[in-house]
Write an enzyme that holds these catalytic residues in place. Structure first.
Site, PDB file in Angstrom:
ATOM      1  N   GLN A  75       1.028  25.660 -13.932  1.00 24.76           N
ATOM      2  CA  GLN A  75       2.278  25.755 -14.688  1.00 24.76           C
ATOM      3  C   GLN A  75       3.476  25.919 -13.747  1.00 24.76           C
ATOM      4  OE1 GLN A  75       3.313  25.472 -17.836  1.00 24.76           O
ATOM      5  NE2 GLN A  75       1.288  24.887 -18.608  1.00 24.76           N
ATOM      6  N   SER A  76       3.540  25.067 -12.744  1.00 26.97           N
ATOM      7  CA  SER A  76       4.595  25.164 -11.727  1.00 26.97           C
ATOM      8  C   SER A  76       5.947  24.705 -12.259  1.00 26.97           C
ATOM      9  CB  SER A  76       4.204  24.312 -10.513  1.00 26.97           C
ATOM     10  OG  SER A  76       5.299  24.156  -9.634  1.00 26.97           O
ATOM     11  N   ASN A  77       6.943  25.598 -12.198  1.00 30.08           N
ATOM     12  CA  ASN A  77       8.320  25.212 -12.521  1.00 30.08           C
ATOM     13  C   ASN A  77       8.864  24.237 -11.476  1.00 30.08           C
ATOM     14  OD1 ASN A  77       8.553  27.048 -14.774  1.00 30.08           O
ATOM     15  ND2 ASN A  77       8.748  28.703 -13.288  1.00 30.08           N
ATOM     16  N   ALA A  79       7.180  22.008  -9.747  1.00 28.15           N
ATOM     17  CA  ALA A  79       6.631  20.667  -9.953  1.00 28.15           C
ATOM     18  C   ALA A  79       7.400  19.940 -11.051  1.00 28.15           C
ATOM     19  CB  ALA A  79       5.152  20.767 -10.303  1.00 28.15           C
TER      20      ALA A  79
END
Length: 470
Positions: A75-77, A79
């Site tokens: 859940q990378s912001n 990315a």
């Protein structure tokens, strides 16, 4: 400080607002709390990575890149914002997602940031947890270059000296806004993880008293990472030696169980700001940082009359990947209630720990799919570990197909073809290889209702041996 000598592409809505939080200030009864709204940078719902990407993507363009590679947690912001920046600039984007939590629910693996990664046209691949994801990314980059692609790699979080320039610029912006408001900044609090944001804030040595609330690493390691990157950033700016160890302060008391795993105080802080100020935080970074700020205010770390600025790094999109964490927090907050409505008539509810739910679903002449949905889905959402459903056959044809499909789709672990009282007995006593149900639910006629209520009644005791005798 002239940052114009570094390549930059304008991607964000800058400057972002610096706003007072009067209701949070009153609730905590300590310092005046302000918020720097870097959740409002604009690119794909905003966030702090947009500032870094303005410099990183400009560098990618100068190098003639046709594809950008980056990596981060599922859940990378970072990315998500990288995928959006690449889309805006007409570049391909491929993301290496690292499973740091072992969460398998669909909300986490496909919703939130992951949904937006793909909506922006990025491709992705999932990797197990690995301390050298940047190394894995560089190997992929080498292979792509061998195939003729022009690759630009961005480290996790956009955290290198180029990316940190975005927060050198933010430090100057905050100082100018505080000057315009006529306020002294006594503390600047933010979430620190991959180190780039804090490194940029202290890299220029603008006199801002920065406190990073750690979200992953222990304090010594986090401060080491920030100092190393801040020194590299100062070197890039042409001011070597501007940053010293005493300028880098991290508090890592709020990491809890680990990265991407929100603790109860994180959930409470997110709910607090949402309900007091109408502002959404995220469960990985800004939520933990706000939990730290709230706790430190209550402990007197920040004094009344001081001005504390909370740097909101964005990420509220990630909330949609953490529905289960909020569901669990809500259930934990619900207590038993009993109210005597009139003398002798008591209404209320109790929270009973359940492991097995028995769901009776009527069949026969009046089979309704809704009965399956209401009973089984409710138990599933409540988190009951085992759900046994029971429904009577329609003649020789068995359970009506629509009802059978609904039971399976809604999550029944076992499905028995039995009717009425026989069904209730099987569920109550765990017949056919099952375990006795802790509760029996579902509609039925008066005979079914009476049989169903018996095992649920605290005053009704019937042993399995006695049941067999009957």
């Amino acid at each position: 400080m002239n940052l114009a000598r570094f390549p930059r592409i304008r991607l964000g809505h800058l400057p972002t607002p610096l706003e007072h939080l009067p209701r949070l200030t009153a609730a905590l009864g300590g310092p005046e709390i302000w918020i720097k709204r870097d959740d409002c940078t604009g690119l794909s719902s905003g966030g702090n990575k947009t500032r870094k990407l303005e410099f990183l993507m400009a560098e990618a363009g100068d190098q003639g890149a046709d594809i950008v590679l980056t990596q981060g947690a599922t859940q990378s912001n970072h990315a998500r914002q990288t995928a959006a920046a690449a889309a805006r600039l007409g570049m391909a984007c491929h993301i290496l997602l690292e499973d740091r939590t072992r969460k398998t629910d669909t909300d986490y693996t496909r919703n939130g940031n992951v949904l937006l990664d793909h909506l922006h046209g990025a491709t992705s691949e999932l990797h197990p947890a690995n301390p050298d994801m940047n190394g894995i990314m560089e190997k992929l980059a080498a292979r792509l270059r061998g195939e003729g692609r022009k690759v630009y790699t961005i480290p996790g979080g956009g955290s290198n000296a180029t990316g940190a320039l975005g927060y050198v610029n933010a430090a100057l912006e905050i100082v100018n806004q505080a000057n315009d408001l006529g306020h002294r900044i006594d503390h600047l609090v933010h979430a620190t993880g991959s180190a780039g944001t804090q490194a940029g804030l202290v890299g220029i040595n603008a006199g801002l008293p920065v406190l990073g609330i750690g979200v992953r690493a222990p304090k010594p390691k986090q401060e080491e990472n920030v100092l190393k990157l801040a020194a590299a950033t100062a070197d890039k700016l042409g001011i070597p030696g501007a940053v010293r160890a005493e300028h880098v302060i991290a508090n890592c008391d709020y990491v809890s169980e680990g990265y991407s795993l929100p603790a109860p105080d994180t959930i409470a802080a997110i709910e607090m700001l949402a309900r007091l100020e109408g502002i959404l935080l995220d469960p990985v970074y800004s939520g933990k940082a706000m939990a730290g700020l709230v706790d430190l205010c209550r402990k007197g770390r920040f004094r009344k009359g001081q001005n504390v600025v909370f740097l909101h790094t964005g990420g509220s999109v990630g909330l949609f990947g953490y529905r289960g964490d909020f569901d669990r927090a809500q259930r934990a907050a619900i207590g038993d209630v009993e109210i005597e409505v009139i003398p002798g008539l008591i209404a209320g509810h109790r929270n009973l720990p359940l492991e097995v739910a028995g769901c009776y679903v009527p069949g026969g002449r009046y089979a309704h799919v809704a009965s399956a949905i209401m009973s089984v889905t409710t138990a599933k959402v409540a988190g009951v570990s085992t759900i046994v459903a029971c429904s009577p056959p329609r003649g020789q044809a068995g359970i009506p197909p629509a009802v059978l499909y609904a039971l399976d789709l809604c999550g029944a672990d076992r499905i028995l073809t039995l009717g009425g009282v026989q069904c209730v007995a099987a569920l109550a006593f765990g017949l056919f290889g099952g375990r006795p149900a802790d509760i029996l639910v579902g509609p039925g006629n008066q005979f079914v209702a009476e049989a169903k209520d018996a095992p649920n009644n605290d005053h009704y005791v019937l042993s399995s041996s006695r049941a067999r005798d009957l």
